[in-house]
Write an enzyme that holds these catalytic residues in place. Structure first.
Site, short mmCIF file in Angstrom:
data_model
loop_
_atom_site.label_atom_id
_atom_site.label_comp_id
_atom_site.label_asym_id
_atom_site.label_seq_id
_atom_site.Cartn_x
_atom_site.Cartn_y
_atom_site.Cartn_z
N ASP A 193 -4.13 9.25 5.21
CA ASP A 193 -3.03 8.41 5.01
C ASP A 193 -1.67 8.97 4.73
O ASP A 193 -0.72 8.15 5.07
CB ASP A 193 -3.49 7.41 3.61
CG ASP A 193 -4.80 6.49 4.12
OD1 ASP A 193 -4.25 5.08 4.20
OD2 ASP A 193 -5.66 7.01 3.94
N GLN B 101 -16.52 1.25 2.84
CA GLN B 101 -16.06 1.19 4.19
C GLN B 101 -17.04 2.03 5.13
O GLN B 101 -16.97 1.62 6.13
CB GLN B 101 -14.57 1.70 4.43
CG GLN B 101 -13.50 0.68 3.67
CD GLN B 101 -13.11 1.20 2.16
OE1 GLN B 101 -13.94 1.48 1.36
NE2 GLN B 101 -11.85 0.85 1.82
N ARG C 159 0.85 -1.26 -0.20
CA ARG C 159 0.15 -0.02 -0.03
C ARG C 159 0.97 1.39 0.01
O ARG C 159 1.21 1.73 1.03
CB ARG C 159 -0.99 0.05 1.17
CG ARG C 159 -1.94 -1.21 1.23
CD ARG C 159 -2.91 -1.16 0.23
NE ARG C 159 -3.82 -0.06 -0.10
CZ ARG C 159 -4.85 0.38 0.76
NH1 ARG C 159 -5.34 -0.42 1.74
NH2 ARG C 159 -5.61 1.51 0.51
#
Length: 330
Positions: free
Chosen positions: A223, A182, A84
């Protein structure tokens, strides 16, 4: 209202990891046993393990499993981080474990320490955010940033939990969060488990909710946060920031400090992960043709100019973010 963790997202068992398979929530609460680096990488890449903070801790444990199996530390680290690439938490955690290994120390101690540090950081973010957003009762959030995405109460949702624990009124408007939902699958479920009022809305309805006066503030996770305050988060965050700016609604980012990447000067330098077309096209009756062209970025970048504040465990940052980030970094 007392708020407790409904589930543990990740735990070390001595010879591997036990992780909640977040692909199965809310239909089932199933745990995976991960005993090899390859199993950890697959779990991360397929989103069985997700959430910036859990990615970091899982990645550090994956590195431990890799070097225990005899892999070169650099190879083990690069394989985990590549799973990721946008989430800087993963890179930071693996690098800390790698540095410990190269010093002749046990990287497991680093990984276990990250679990405890994350819990404490989430608690601090919750309290700082609760005070920063005093009087903001109706909060709009995107994706999932709570107990499933961290080892504590969460970042953006940690603020929600802190408000509820303090007995303050709070209601969450949660976007569905396409394409993997999500928000609908994880955030709604988590808040329902905690007894916190939550309203689900499709992503396309968020702008109408903001301009219609339904929302007091937007609170999202991150993130990666660049040195100038530009922030990468789940795709769709940028649209919320633009709509919030137009509606005059405060837009906050909540993240642990390891999401801040001083080495990345601005949002243009943040690598954006591209996901497989199958996540959008799907299968079954009425699905687009399998060869349909799809652009499926996992993240987008919100410019610092659209952000009201960034809540970290070190403090709440306000514009201009470049000097504010540099100050806390020192």
């Amino acid at each position: 209202m007392a708020v407790t963790r409904a589930v543990e997202s990740i735990a070390w068992t001595g010879d591997g990891l036990t992780v909640l398979d977040q692909r199965r929530v809310p239909d089932a609460t199933e745990y995976l046993r991960l005993r090899t680096l390859d199993e950890v990488v697959e779990a991360i890449a397929t989103l069985a393990v997700r959430g910036a903070n859990v990615l970091g801790t899982a990645g550090a444990f994956g590195f431990v499993l890799g070097v225990r199996a005899g892999l070169d530390p650099d190879e083990a680290a690069s394989r985990v981080v590549a799973a990721r690439p946008t989430a800087v938490n993963l890179q930071v955690a693996v690098e800390l474990a790698r540095e410990a290994q190269l010093r002749g120390e046990d990287p497991l101690d680093v990984a276990l320490g990250l679990l405890e540090e994350d819990r404490a950081a989430c608690a601090a973010i919750g309290e700082l955010g609760r005070r920063e957003l005093a009087g903001a009762d109706r909060l709009l959030t995107h994706c999932n940033t709570g107990a499933l995405a961290t080892t504590g109460r969460g970042t953006a949702l940690g603020i929600v939990h802190a408000k509820a624990a303090a007995g303050e009124p709070v209601r969450v408007y949660a976007t569905e969060t396409r394409p993997l939902r999500q928000g609908a699958r994880l955030t709604v479920w988590e808040l329902q488990q905690a007894g916190i009022p939550v309203t689900l809305l499709i992503d396309a309805a968020a702008a109408a909710a903001l301009t219609g006066g339904l929302i007091d503030a937007v609170v999202v996770g991150a993130d990666r946060i660049a040195a100038n305050g530009d922030t990468a988060n789940k795709i769709g965050t940028l649209a919320l920031a633009i709509a919030a700016h137009h509606a005059g609604v405060p837009f906050y980012v909540a993240a642990t400090w390891n999401a801040v990447d001083p080495a990345t000067p601005d949002g243009a330098a943040i690598p954006i992960e591209q996901r497989d077309a199958s996540e959008v096209i799907g299968i079954g009756a009425g699905a687009p043709a399998a060869d349909t062209a799809v652009w499926n970025p996992a993240f987008d970048v919100t410019p610092a100019a659209l952000i009201t504040g960034i809540v970290t465990e070190r403090g709440v940052l306000h514009p201009p973010f470049g000097p504010a980030i540099a100050g806390l970094a020192r």
